[in-house]
Design a protein around this motif. Structure first.
Motif, mmCIF file in Angstrom:
data_model
loop_
_atom_site.group_PDB
_atom_site.id
_atom_site.type_symbol
_atom_site.label_atom_id
_atom_site.label_comp_id
_atom_site.label_asym_id
_atom_site.label_seq_id
_atom_site.Cartn_x
_atom_site.Cartn_y
_atom_site.Cartn_z
ATOM 1 N N ASP A 51 0.814 -1.221 0.000
ATOM 2 C CA ASP A 51 0.000 0.000 0.000
ATOM 3 C C ASP A 51 0.844 1.265 0.000
ATOM 4 O O ASP A 51 0.445 2.278 -0.577
ATOM 5 C CB ASP A 51 -0.942 0.021 1.206
ATOM 6 C CG ASP A 51 -2.114 -0.935 1.065
ATOM 7 O OD1 ASP A 51 -2.283 -1.524 -0.023
ATOM 8 O OD2 ASP A 51 -2.874 -1.077 2.041
ATOM 9 N N ASN A 52 2.002 1.236 0.651
ATOM 10 C CA ASN A 52 2.855 2.421 0.677
ATOM 11 C C ASN A 52 3.317 2.789 -0.733
ATOM 12 O O ASN A 52 3.307 3.958 -1.112
ATOM 13 C CB ASN A 52 4.064 2.213 1.591
ATOM 14 C CG ASN A 52 3.687 2.211 3.045
ATOM 15 O OD1 ASN A 52 2.677 2.788 3.449
ATOM 16 N ND2 ASN A 52 4.470 1.533 3.854
ATOM 17 N N THR A 53 3.721 1.779 -1.496
ATOM 18 C CA THR A 53 4.169 2.027 -2.871
ATOM 19 C C THR A 53 3.026 2.566 -3.716
ATOM 20 O O THR A 53 3.177 3.565 -4.423
ATOM 21 C CB THR A 53 4.736 0.733 -3.488
ATOM 22 O OG1 THR A 53 5.843 0.302 -2.688
ATOM 23 C CG2 THR A 53 5.195 0.952 -4.916
ATOM 24 N N LEU A 54 1.877 1.895 -3.642
ATOM 25 C CA LEU A 54 0.721 2.333 -4.439
ATOM 26 C C LEU A 54 0.276 3.738 -4.057
ATOM 27 O O LEU A 54 -0.028 4.557 -4.932
ATOM 28 C CB LEU A 54 -0.444 1.364 -4.266
ATOM 29 C CG LEU A 54 -0.262 -0.037 -4.820
ATOM 30 C CD1 LEU A 54 -1.475 -0.902 -4.507
ATOM 31 C CD2 LEU A 54 -0.023 0.007 -6.307
ATOM 32 N N ASN A 59 -0.073 9.597 -5.061
ATOM 33 C CA ASN A 59 0.064 10.844 -4.298
ATOM 34 C C ASN A 59 -1.037 11.006 -3.246
ATOM 35 O O ASN A 59 -1.614 12.081 -3.076
ATOM 36 C CB ASN A 59 0.094 12.052 -5.251
ATOM 37 C CG ASN A 59 1.240 11.959 -6.228
ATOM 38 O OD1 ASN A 59 2.391 11.906 -5.829
ATOM 39 N ND2 ASN A 59 0.913 11.908 -7.504
ATOM 40 N N ILE A 60 -1.320 9.894 -2.557
ATOM 41 C CA ILE A 60 -2.273 9.885 -1.452
ATOM 42 C C ILE A 60 -1.616 9.133 -0.291
ATOM 43 O O ILE A 60 -0.573 8.512 -0.456
ATOM 44 C CB ILE A 60 -3.616 9.212 -1.835
ATOM 45 C CG1 ILE A 60 -3.401 7.771 -2.302
ATOM 46 C CG2 ILE A 60 -4.348 10.030 -2.890
ATOM 47 C CD1 ILE A 60 -4.672 6.987 -2.605
ATOM 48 N N THR A 61 -2.246 9.168 0.863
ATOM 49 C CA THR A 61 -1.692 8.452 2.012
ATOM 50 C C THR A 61 -2.115 6.978 1.961
ATOM 51 O O THR A 61 -3.142 6.644 1.360
ATOM 52 C CB THR A 61 -2.186 9.057 3.342
ATOM 53 O OG1 THR A 61 -3.602 8.837 3.449
ATOM 54 C CG2 THR A 61 -1.859 10.541 3.440
ATOM 55 N N ARG A 66 -6.369 2.640 1.724
ATOM 56 C CA ARG A 66 -7.128 1.576 2.412
ATOM 57 C C ARG A 66 -8.609 1.936 2.505
ATOM 58 O O ARG A 66 -9.470 1.072 2.340
ATOM 59 C CB ARG A 66 -6.533 1.305 3.792
ATOM 60 C CG ARG A 66 -5.217 0.538 3.730
ATOM 61 C CD ARG A 66 -4.738 0.088 5.100
ATOM 62 N NE ARG A 66 -4.315 1.188 5.949
ATOM 63 C CZ ARG A 66 -3.091 1.733 5.930
ATOM 64 N NH1 ARG A 66 -2.180 1.272 5.108
ATOM 65 N NH2 ARG A 66 -2.794 2.719 6.742
ATOM 66 N N ASN A 67 -8.913 3.207 2.747
ATOM 67 C CA ASN A 67 -10.312 3.644 2.773
ATOM 68 C C ASN A 67 -10.954 3.487 1.392
ATOM 69 O O ASN A 67 -12.122 3.110 1.290
ATOM 70 C CB ASN A 67 -10.424 5.094 3.248
ATOM 71 C CG ASN A 67 -10.175 5.234 4.729
ATOM 72 O OD1 ASN A 67 -10.337 4.288 5.499
ATOM 73 N ND2 ASN A 67 -9.760 6.420 5.140
#
Length: 146
Positions: A51-54, A59-61, A66-67
């Protein structure tokens, strides 16, 4: 990408996604599609990265990503939706060139001296960067060193 891991709707999205070099089809596909949550779920299924890479690419957290995954009634902002569609299109092309998502992701994450010793993933946080990497994939298809 194994289509066996994708559900019917996700396979349809991958099949219908236009080529990155067809800008007008990408534009109209993006604005006419109402599969926002399915795009996010498909991106998550196709890409074997965290998720960090994606979230960095979009350009989102990571929390926002995840939301997005959880929200079935999700309506994405146009730029996020376009970014997701372009990444999916890039993956579709990359898998066609390399034969598997794993081999494509290996190339994506490896430093490349022809890209100033940067990994291709470094370029995926912008639309022009995605198009640049897609052009490199096309060059590979035609025998260039990339």
């Amino acid at each position: 990408m194994s289509t066996t891991t994708l559900d019917k709707k996700q396979r349809k999205i991958i099949e219908e996604i236009p080529s990155l070099n067809d800008f007008s089809r990408i534009y109209f596909y993006t604005i006419q599609s109402k599969f926002d949550n399915d795009f996010v779920r498909t991106l998550d299924s196709v890409i074997g990265l965290n998720d960090n890479t994606l979230s960095n690419w979009l350009n989102i957290t990571p929390k926002t990503l995840r939301n997005y995954k959880k929200n079935a009634d999700l309506v994405l902002k146009g730029n996020i939706k376009e970014h997701i569609v372009l990444i999916l299109s890039l993956y579709k092309h990359g898998i066609a060139v390399f034969g598997s998502a794993a081999d494509f992701e290996k190339w994506l994450s490896a430093e490349n001296h022809l890209l100033d010793n940067e990994a291709p993933t470094k370029f995926l946080d912008t639309i022009s960067g995605i198009k640049f990497i897609d052009n490199r994939l096309t060059a590979l298809e035609y025998g260039e060193n990339v």
